[in-house]
Design a protein around this motif. Sequence first.
Motif, PDB file in Angstrom:
ATOM      1  N   ALA A   1       0.834  -1.202   0.000  1.00 49.97           N
ATOM      2  CA  ALA A   1       0.000   0.000   0.000  1.00 49.97           C
ATOM      3  C   ALA A   1       0.867   1.250   0.000  1.00 49.97           C
ATOM      4  CB  ALA A   1      -0.919  -0.007   1.219  1.00 49.97           C
ATOM      5  N   PHE A   2       1.933   1.219   0.774  1.00 49.64           N
ATOM      6  CA  PHE A   2       2.854   2.356   0.825  1.00 49.64           C
ATOM      7  C   PHE A   2       3.524   2.593  -0.526  1.00 49.64           C
ATOM      8  CE2 PHE A   2       7.426   3.416   1.410  1.00 49.64           C
ATOM      9  CZ  PHE A   2       7.270   4.760   1.733  1.00 49.64           C
ATOM     10  N   GLU A   3       4.020   1.527  -1.131  1.00 52.92           N
ATOM     11  CA  GLU A   3       4.736   1.679  -2.396  1.00 52.92           C
ATOM     12  C   GLU A   3       3.810   2.172  -3.502  1.00 52.92           C
ATOM     13  OE1 GLU A   3       7.964  -0.909  -4.896  1.00 52.92           O
ATOM     14  OE2 GLU A   3       6.034  -1.824  -4.472  1.00 52.92           O
TER      15      GLU A   3
ATOM     16  N   ALA B   1      -9.273   0.779   2.936  1.00 53.19           N
ATOM     17  CA  ALA B   1      -8.353  -0.294   3.335  1.00 53.19           C
ATOM     18  C   ALA B   1      -6.903   0.132   3.138  1.00 53.19           C
ATOM     19  CB  ALA B   1      -8.653  -1.555   2.541  1.00 53.19           C
ATOM     20  N   VAL B   2      -6.618   0.830   2.029  1.00 54.61           N
ATOM     21  CA  VAL B   2      -5.259   1.324   1.799  1.00 54.61           C
ATOM     22  C   VAL B   2      -4.887   2.349   2.861  1.00 54.61           C
ATOM     23  CG1 VAL B   2      -3.796   2.643   0.208  1.00 54.61           C
ATOM     24  CG2 VAL B   2      -5.285   0.844  -0.674  1.00 54.61           C
ATOM     25  N   SER B   3      -5.793   3.272   3.165  1.00 51.97           N
ATOM     26  CA  SER B   3      -5.526   4.279   4.198  1.00 51.97           C
ATOM     27  C   SER B   3      -5.257   3.614   5.543  1.00 51.97           C
ATOM     28  CB  SER B   3      -6.712   5.241   4.317  1.00 51.97           C
ATOM     29  OG  SER B   3      -6.885   5.975   3.119  1.00 51.97           O
ATOM     30  N   HIS B   4      -6.015   2.555   5.834  1.00 49.93           N
ATOM     31  CA  HIS B   4      -5.799   1.820   7.090  1.00 49.93           C
ATOM     32  C   HIS B   4      -4.403   1.201   7.122  1.00 49.93           C
ATOM     33  CE1 HIS B   4      -6.643  -0.696  10.576  1.00 49.93           C
ATOM     34  NE2 HIS B   4      -6.241  -1.758   9.879  1.00 49.93           N
ATOM     35  N   GLN B   5      -3.957   0.630   6.001  1.00 54.13           N
ATOM     36  CA  GLN B   5      -2.626   0.030   5.954  1.00 54.13           C
ATOM     37  C   GLN B   5      -1.539   1.092   6.111  1.00 54.13           C
ATOM     38  OE1 GLN B   5      -1.858  -3.116   6.019  1.00 54.13           O
ATOM     39  NE2 GLN B   5      -3.946  -3.911   5.762  1.00 54.13           N
ATOM     40  N   LEU B   6      -1.747   2.246   5.512  1.00 56.15           N
ATOM     41  CA  LEU B   6      -0.765   3.335   5.642  1.00 56.15           C
ATOM     42  C   LEU B   6      -0.678   3.819   7.089  1.00 56.15           C
ATOM     43  CD1 LEU B   6      -1.519   5.475   2.447  1.00 56.15           C
ATOM     44  CD2 LEU B   6       0.317   3.807   2.788  1.00 56.15           C
TER      45      LEU B   6
ATOM     46  N   LEU C   1       1.246   1.320   9.074  1.00 59.56           N
ATOM     47  CA  LEU C   1       2.681   1.377   8.812  1.00 59.56           C
ATOM     48  C   LEU C   1       3.318   2.586   9.487  1.00 59.56           C
ATOM     49  CD1 LEU C   1       5.012   0.038   7.268  1.00 59.56           C
ATOM     50  CD2 LEU C   1       4.437   1.490   5.303  1.00 59.56           C
ATOM     51  N   GLU C   2       2.661   3.747   9.397  1.00 51.71           N
ATOM     52  CA  GLU C   2       3.216   4.948  10.030  1.00 51.71           C
ATOM     53  C   GLU C   2       3.264   4.796  11.550  1.00 51.71           C
ATOM     54  OE1 GLU C   2       2.380   8.666   7.055  1.00 51.71           O
ATOM     55  OE2 GLU C   2       0.655   7.918   8.185  1.00 51.71           O
ATOM     56  N   ALA C   3       2.279   4.106  12.117  1.00 54.71           N
ATOM     57  CA  ALA C   3       2.297   3.855  13.559  1.00 54.71           C
ATOM     58  C   ALA C   3       3.463   2.953  13.935  1.00 54.71           C
ATOM     59  CB  ALA C   3       0.968   3.225  13.981  1.00 54.71           C
TER      60      ALA C   3
END
Length: 303
Positions: free
Chosen positions: A17-19, A40-45, A48-50
Amino acid sequence: MDSGKTLSLPPLKALQAFEQTARFANVARAAEQLALTPSAVSHQLAKLEALVGRALFVRGARGMTLTPAGEQYLEEVSEVLHRLAMATDRAASDAGLECLRLHSAPSFGLLWLMPRLEQFRQSHPDLQINLSCSYESLHFSRDKVDIDIRHGLPSWPNLEIRTLQRERLAVLAAPQLLEKRPVQSPADLLHSELILSEATLMKWPNWFAQQGLALPERPYTLSFDRSYMTLEAARHGLGFALESTVLAADYLDRGDLVRVLPQDDDLPVAAHHLVFPRAHSRYARVRRFLDWLQQELGQPFEY
């Protein structure tokens, strides 16, 4: 020395999702590529940032922009994902050979690279070669590409670029056409059958302007969106072409096409570039291909 601290590995979905978001600067486009919803992508980002403990993106009205930390993380993550994809591909291969994956602009791949691949294969028998061609700029980790040979203006940030030097656009024609339509000066072409190559960076108007001439009044005889089609049409005597001397090298060597005017009337152009992530320069297969290509071209690359 083992500090006893367990390293936290981010989920693969979060890295993807980040890439993809970094690639498109847009969550919705990334979601399309990954077959996920934007939420879902925003949730994954966010996950990852957390985990990283730092912001990787700046959210703005025009999209997502990487922070300095995000740019560094992208470079390292892209390399890891690419190596993971390639390792999986090698493990699934029956050949047991290391695979060099190339992607090329169609005309360069067909006219210049394809006739010479056998020479490369014979000098590097331990490499398996995979070549795909299109005008799309592929994504290196997702599409498993080592080197992308691109046509256009070199504007690809965060990627290594090697530009073919001494590529020029020249007026070319079949010998039989020149016998019927002799050309003594650039002005003679104002009243000749001209083939327009829509793919070249500079076209007939640029060339006539360099000669201090106005555009011809008559329409182009033919136009094509692929250089290989332009060169084939010129080989059949259908008109005069303004095309790359690199792409036309074999036509010129065989005498199928000839230069119509002296080389002083050529237009210099930097149109073909070898593009790859910085980390790929560490791969032996990439370095071997770059070295071989320089030898075949008889010239160094422009950095």
